[in-house]
Write a protein that holds these residues in place. Structure first.
Motif, PDB file in Angstrom:
ATOM      1  N   SER A  85      31.958  37.021  39.121  1.00  0.00           N
ATOM      2  CA  SER A  85      32.988  36.664  38.960  1.00  0.00           C
ATOM      3  C   SER A  85      34.246  37.568  39.029  1.00  0.00           C
ATOM      4  CB  SER A  85      33.512  35.238  38.560  1.00  0.00           C
ATOM      5  OG  SER A  85      34.293  35.804  37.219  1.00  0.00           O
ATOM      6  N   ARG A  86      34.583  37.822  40.070  1.00  0.00           N
ATOM      7  CA  ARG A  86      36.641  38.380  39.685  1.00  0.00           C
ATOM      8  C   ARG A  86      36.900  38.230  38.475  1.00  0.00           C
ATOM      9  NH1 ARG A  86      39.051  37.959  45.633  1.00  0.00           N
ATOM     10  NH2 ARG A  86      37.260  38.582  46.618  1.00  0.00           N
ATOM     11  N   VAL A  87      37.129  37.390  37.617  1.00  0.00           N
ATOM     12  CA  VAL A  87      38.052  36.949  36.592  1.00  0.00           C
ATOM     13  C   VAL A  87      36.996  37.220  35.403  1.00  0.00           C
ATOM     14  CG1 VAL A  87      38.725  35.111  34.218  1.00  0.00           C
ATOM     15  CG2 VAL A  87      39.088  34.721  37.240  1.00  0.00           C
ATOM     16  N   ARG A  88      35.896  37.135  35.179  1.00  0.00           N
ATOM     17  CA  ARG A  88      34.966  38.810  34.432  1.00  0.00           C
ATOM     18  C   ARG A  88      34.836  40.218  34.613  1.00  0.00           C
ATOM     19  NH1 ARG A  88      28.616  37.468  33.016  1.00  0.00           N
ATOM     20  NH2 ARG A  88      28.699  38.992  31.285  1.00  0.00           N
ATOM     21  N   ARG A  89      35.189  40.512  35.539  1.00  0.00           N
ATOM     22  CA  ARG A  89      34.556  41.752  36.097  1.00  0.00           C
ATOM     23  C   ARG A  89      36.704  41.943  35.775  1.00  0.00           C
ATOM     24  NH1 ARG A  89      32.925  41.645  41.934  1.00  0.00           N
ATOM     25  NH2 ARG A  89      34.795  40.669  41.823  1.00  0.00           N
ATOM     26  N   ALA A  90      37.456  40.944  36.020  1.00  0.00           N
ATOM     27  CA  ALA A  90      39.279  42.057  35.203  1.00  0.00           C
ATOM     28  C   ALA A  90      39.065  42.346  33.385  1.00  0.00           C
ATOM     29  CB  ALA A  90      39.797  40.680  35.549  1.00  0.00           C
ATOM     30  N   GLY A  91      38.003  40.882  33.583  1.00  0.00           N
ATOM     31  CA  GLY A  91      37.973  40.639  31.988  1.00  0.00           C
ATOM     32  C   GLY A  91      37.312  41.666  30.741  1.00  0.00           C
TER      33      GLY A  91
END
Length: 182
Positions: free
Chosen positions: A13-19
């Motif tokens: 997910s985008r959230v995981r990649r951003a994290g």
């Protein structure tokens, strides 16, 4: 076909990649900050050591001779100064982390423009700088201290344990050599 087999990919997910990107950025910032701290410590040690080394080694502008120790109190020893070429004897003081016996002769240099004072405006004697191998090693003590102080930063902050051991041990060896020769 269920996910995980050859030919398929599971997207993050985008959230995981951003994290993950933020965590990598924090690691990079920490390593950069620790590198700057270690570099500043070492540069400060070199900067302070260079002035003392210049005074202990340089011939131009200095009057070289020997000081006969008369008395030592705390961190200074005082005594008469005999210039190499002969001349008037003056009372000089030299920084001495180790106490010398009365009558010992130390090679020193006097620098023009340096007047001694204890902070109250009273002049006590002209400050002298140790010369020779002992004087040069004593002048490099700030660098030795900086190496010892920077070694935990290098080990913990940068993860360079072998380099940290090398820096710390070389700083301790320099300190030991300076105090052995003083």
């Amino acid at each position: 076909m269920p996910p995980g087999f050859l030919g398929t990919s599971v997207g993050r997910s985008r959230v995981r990649r951003a994290g993950e990107s933020a965590y990598g950025l924090l690691l990079l910032a920490r390593a950069s900050l620790m590198g700057v701290v270690a570099a500043v410590l070492l540069m400060a040690g070199v900067w302070v050591s260079l002035d003392g080394t210049r005074q202990a080694v340089a011939d131009r502008g200095a009057v070289r001779g020997t000081m006969t120790v008369a008395e030592c109190d705390g961190w200074t020893c005082t005594g008469p100064f005999a210039p190499e070429g002969g001349g008037a004897r003056v009372e000089v003081a030299v920084e001495a982390p180790v106490s010398y016996e009365a009558g010992e002769r130390l090679p020193v240099a006097l620098w023009p423009g340096r007047e001694g004072s204890d902070g109250s405006g009273r002049a006590y004697s002209t400050p002298a700088v140790r010369t020779g191998t002992a004087g040069v090693l004593y002048a490099w003590l700030p660098l030795a201290g900086a190496l010892v102080l920077a070694s935990p930063v290098i080990a913990g902050g940068l993860g360079m344990r072998r380099t940290a051991w090398g820096a710390g041990l070389s700083g301790l060896a320099l300190m030991g050599a300076a105090f052995a020769l003083l």
